[in-house]
Design an enzyme around this catalytic site. Structure first.
Site, PDB file in Angstrom:
ATOM      1  N   GLU A  42       0.816  -1.005   0.169  1.00  0.00           N
ATOM      2  CA  GLU A  42       0.070   0.034   0.230  1.00  0.00           C
ATOM      3  C   GLU A  42       0.754   1.307  -0.018  1.00  0.00           C
ATOM      4  O   GLU A  42       1.903   1.428   0.421  1.00  0.00           O
ATOM      5  CB  GLU A  42      -0.925   0.206   1.156  1.00  0.00           C
ATOM      6  CG  GLU A  42      -1.985  -1.149   1.330  1.00  0.00           C
ATOM      7  CD  GLU A  42      -2.466  -1.233   2.667  1.00  0.00           C
ATOM      8  OE1 GLU A  42      -3.443  -2.030   2.852  1.00  0.00           O
ATOM      9  OE2 GLU A  42      -2.196  -0.443   3.590  1.00  0.00           O
ATOM     10  N   LYS A  74       2.300   4.258   1.484  1.00  0.00           N
ATOM     11  CA  LYS A  74       2.517   4.907   2.804  1.00  0.00           C
ATOM     12  C   LYS A  74       2.131   6.496   2.507  1.00  0.00           C
ATOM     13  O   LYS A  74       3.141   7.160   2.226  1.00  0.00           O
ATOM     14  CB  LYS A  74       3.752   4.615   3.394  1.00  0.00           C
ATOM     15  CG  LYS A  74       3.849   5.111   4.963  1.00  0.00           C
ATOM     16  CD  LYS A  74       5.093   4.708   5.545  1.00  0.00           C
ATOM     17  CE  LYS A  74       5.106   4.961   6.817  1.00  0.00           C
ATOM     18  NZ  LYS A  74       4.617   6.272   7.311  1.00  0.00           N
ATOM     19  N   ARG A  79      -2.572   9.982  11.282  1.00  0.00           N
ATOM     20  CA  ARG A  79      -3.187   8.592  11.570  1.00  0.00           C
ATOM     21  C   ARG A  79      -4.571   8.868  12.244  1.00  0.00           C
ATOM     22  O   ARG A  79      -4.690   9.565  13.106  1.00  0.00           O
ATOM     23  CB  ARG A  79      -2.331   7.814  12.187  1.00  0.00           C
ATOM     24  CG  ARG A  79      -2.892   6.274  12.478  1.00  0.00           C
ATOM     25  CD  ARG A  79      -2.443   5.516  11.317  1.00  0.00           C
ATOM     26  NE  ARG A  79      -2.845   4.127  11.733  1.00  0.00           N
ATOM     27  CZ  ARG A  79      -2.103   3.081  11.859  1.00  0.00           C
ATOM     28  NH1 ARG A  79      -1.008   3.224  12.236  1.00  0.00           N
ATOM     29  NH2 ARG A  79      -2.395   1.717  11.875  1.00  0.00           N
ATOM     30  N   GLU A 122      -5.535   7.659   7.241  1.00  0.00           N
ATOM     31  CA  GLU A 122      -4.978   8.781   7.353  1.00  0.00           C
ATOM     32  C   GLU A 122      -5.731   9.622   6.797  1.00  0.00           C
ATOM     33  O   GLU A 122      -6.522   9.608   6.043  1.00  0.00           O
ATOM     34  CB  GLU A 122      -3.650   8.766   6.633  1.00  0.00           C
ATOM     35  CG  GLU A 122      -2.853   7.593   6.895  1.00  0.00           C
ATOM     36  CD  GLU A 122      -1.471   7.980   7.814  1.00  0.00           C
ATOM     37  OE1 GLU A 122      -1.257   9.124   8.010  1.00  0.00           O
ATOM     38  OE2 GLU A 122      -0.732   7.050   8.098  1.00  0.00           O
ATOM     39  N   PHE A 160      -7.284   2.202   5.121  1.00  0.00           N
ATOM     40  CA  PHE A 160      -6.531   0.986   4.889  1.00  0.00           C
ATOM     41  C   PHE A 160      -6.866  -0.203   5.414  1.00  0.00           C
ATOM     42  O   PHE A 160      -6.233  -1.391   5.301  1.00  0.00           O
ATOM     43  CB  PHE A 160      -5.097   1.040   4.730  1.00  0.00           C
ATOM     44  CG  PHE A 160      -4.337   1.768   6.036  1.00  0.00           C
ATOM     45  CD1 PHE A 160      -4.623   1.026   7.131  1.00  0.00           C
ATOM     46  CD2 PHE A 160      -3.997   2.862   5.993  1.00  0.00           C
ATOM     47  CE1 PHE A 160      -3.754   1.463   8.308  1.00  0.00           C
ATOM     48  CE2 PHE A 160      -3.501   3.510   7.120  1.00  0.00           C
ATOM     49  CZ  PHE A 160      -3.350   2.799   8.467  1.00  0.00           C
ATOM     50  N   ARG A 174       4.102  -3.055  17.183  1.00  0.00           N
ATOM     51  CA  ARG A 174       5.067  -2.825  15.881  1.00  0.00           C
ATOM     52  C   ARG A 174       5.483  -4.468  15.648  1.00  0.00           C
ATOM     53  O   ARG A 174       6.819  -4.712  15.695  1.00  0.00           O
ATOM     54  CB  ARG A 174       5.903  -1.870  16.192  1.00  0.00           C
ATOM     55  CG  ARG A 174       6.597  -1.171  15.006  1.00  0.00           C
ATOM     56  CD  ARG A 174       7.916  -0.292  15.214  1.00  0.00           C
ATOM     57  NE  ARG A 174       7.049   0.845  15.730  1.00  0.00           N
ATOM     58  CZ  ARG A 174       6.712   1.995  15.272  1.00  0.00           C
ATOM     59  NH1 ARG A 174       6.616   1.814  14.041  1.00  0.00           N
ATOM     60  NH2 ARG A 174       6.472   2.915  15.962  1.00  0.00           N
ATOM     61  N   LYS A 204       7.426  -1.334   6.636  1.00  0.00           N
ATOM     62  CA  LYS A 204       7.365   0.100   6.030  1.00  0.00           C
ATOM     63  C   LYS A 204       8.655   0.299   5.240  1.00  0.00           C
ATOM     64  O   LYS A 204       9.787   0.091   5.688  1.00  0.00           O
ATOM     65  CB  LYS A 204       7.033   1.220   6.945  1.00  0.00           C
ATOM     66  CG  LYS A 204       7.843   1.240   7.965  1.00  0.00           C
ATOM     67  CD  LYS A 204       7.512   2.690   8.837  1.00  0.00           C
ATOM     68  CE  LYS A 204       8.031   2.561  10.166  1.00  0.00           C
ATOM     69  NZ  LYS A 204       7.748   3.816  11.199  1.00  0.00           N
TER      70      LYS A 204
END
Length: 512
Positions: A211, A213, A218, A262, A302, A374, A380
């Site tokens: 996707e 970024k 956020r 976002e 997303f 995370r 990312k």
């Protein structure tokens, strides 16, 4: 007033920062948590994880430049500190600045030297040590005598580690069982790990979803019928500041949903504005409709966590994406593709960069939504920038880095003479580098302070960073984003360092 002294938290914080052992960190934190009384748990957990319970109380570096002499004996309790911060944060109107200064002076006058350092760093968001959310969750479980999985699940659903800790320490497993996904109550968002390259990310997660970024703010949007709430990554309610997002979600079919995405300010040509433009608009407290007319925010989503009465957190990523596609039109979804090879992934990455976005996120097709963590299911990937900059000063470290010069002040060369500071970083420094630079910086020091050592501008560092942003803090008006040290350049002198003109060119190029 009874209760735990802040000095005990400071001792724990220092000892946690002084060990690299996760088990030792958990033991130290659990021991401290057991000694907190009921009302102290929420602020105590907040302080140990580097936050205020109130998050912001209107105090920055400027208010902390001149502090009274430290006290000889510790006397401030956790409850007293929490109450003092609440009073300071509530000050407003005429005379509030002077009242805030007086309150800070009274508070810091009761603090010992170690406590003053702790409180100062806590207030400005620079309290760095090892009590990260995952470690603290394990410590809460150990202190409360409950399974770690129960704490993590409650954190996933409750979104606030402080409240989860209070429930576990007060009511044990029964308290944690009360946490459930509730539309209208935000969850800690799932986060992505950085990957060194697209090749590394694809090697770990192929086939995968890739996707764009977006470099936006956020947001997590909750809808229950006509009630809509928007929360930030830090779980702050910003519904009133984003009327265009409310309107877009209100127009969707269905009755209830929780979606992750976002909010971003876009140019007329579809390219994003720099992050600071979006952040300034999202944080503005003026008339929302006027702000919307001047600079509208575009919501892009997303992931979906709940849809019309069905929780989707534990469903595989690909299944959640299918649900998102069924509920939202394409213009409200982040651009995405499923890739099975490196060439296709790199082509998608190049397209994202060409359109002005930060990079991409490579996502597992099978992983559940791991809120608040995370993990390796999202990776990312961003372009890498580097500059050769000069060290202008360094701050003495604390915790595990006590006695070593750690946080580096970095400057670019000014062709007109001198150097222009662009920011500070302690990231990327190995133990070996810390030891070497402490000796070397002291050799070229021009002013050795208790907190800061200023040096002759001779040492050149290669610095990696994610971008350049406007900044009022530094004289050049620019600062590096997420700067980290790659290594020292012994082959270069200060005259070989990159110039402020090069930095401005990077900034200008990102705005085009």
């Amino acid at each position: 007033m009874g209760g735990m002294l802040i000095a005990e938290l400071v001792t724990t914080w220092s000892r946690v920062g002084g060990t690299s052992s996760r088990l030792a960190k958990v033991e130290l934190l659990a021991d401290c948590l057991r000694r907190l009384t009921g009302a102290e748990v929420v602020p105590g957990v907040a302080y140990l994880t580097g936050e205020l319970r109130q998050r912001q109380i209107g105090v920055g570096w400027a208010a902390l430049r001149e502090l009274p002499p430290p006290a000889e004996q510790a006397s401030i309790t956790v409850a007293e500190l929490d109450a003092a911060y609440a009073r300071i944060g509530a000050l407003a109107g005429k005379g509030s600045q002077a009242a805030r200064r007086d309150a800070l002076e009274a508070l810091f006058g009761r603090a010992t030297a170690d406590e003053q350092r702790f409180l100062r760093q806590l207030l400005v968001g620079e309290l760095r040590q090892g009590a990260q959310a995952g470690v603290m969750a394990d410590a809460v479980a150990k202190a409360a005598g409950v399974p770690v999985a129960a704490v993590r699940r409650a954190l996933l659903l409750g979104g606030d580690l402080r409240l989860v800790a209070a429930a576990a320490l007060t009511d044990g497993a029964a308290g944690l069982a009360r946490f459930a996904l509730q539309v209208g109550r935000p969850l800690a968002p799932m986060l992505a790990q950085p990957a060194d390259s697209m090749e590394a990310a694809v090697a770990r997660l192929t086939p995968a979803g890739v996707e764009w970024k977006l470099d936006g703010v956020r947001i997590q949007v909750h809808r229950d019928g006509s009630d809509i709430a928007i929360f930030t990554r830090s779980l702050d309610d910003v519904t009133a500041r984003m009327p265009e997002v409310v309107e877009a979600v209100a127009a969707l079919p269905g009755r209830s949903l929780v979606i992750d995405g976002e909010a971003i300010a876009m140019r007329p040509d579809g390219r994003p504005y720099p992050f600071q433009v979006t952040a300034s608009r999202a944080g503005a407290r003026g008339e929302p409709e006027r702000l919307r007319a001047e600079l509208p925010l575009t919501p892009m989503f997303f992931d979906v966590l709940h849809l019309d009465g069905v929780d989707l957190l534990d469903r595989p990523g690909q299944e959640r994406v299918a649900a998102l596609e069924s509920a939202l039109p394409a213009d409200l979804r982040v651009r995405r593709a499923v890739v099975g090879d490196l060439a296709t992934a790199e082509e998608f990455f190049a397209g994202a960069i060409e359109r002005g976005h930060e990079g991409v996120v490579v996502k597992s097709l099978d992983a559940p939504y791991d809120a608040g963590r995370r993990g390796g299911a999202w990776l990312k990937v961003k372009p890498r920038h580097t500059l050769d900059l000069v060290v202008l000063a360094a701050e003495w470290g604390h915790g595990r880095r006590r006695g070593r010069l750690s946080n580096l002040h970095l400057g670019a060369r000014d062709p007109a003479g001198g150097f222009v500071m662009l920011g500070k970083t302690f990231k990327g420094l190995t133990d070996q580098m810390l030891a070497w630079q402490t000796v070397r910086l002291l050799e070229i020091a021009t002013d050795k302070g208790d907190w800061l050592v200023q040096v002759r501008p001779e040492l050149v560092c290669e610095i990696a960073f994610d971008g350049v942003q406007a900044s009022r803090r530094y004289p050049g008006g620019l600062a590096l984003r997420f700067a980290r040290v790659k290594g020292y350049r012994a082959d270069k002198t200060a005259a070989d360092a990159d110039t402020i003109d090069t930095v401005r060119a990077i900034y200008d190029a990102a705005r085009e």
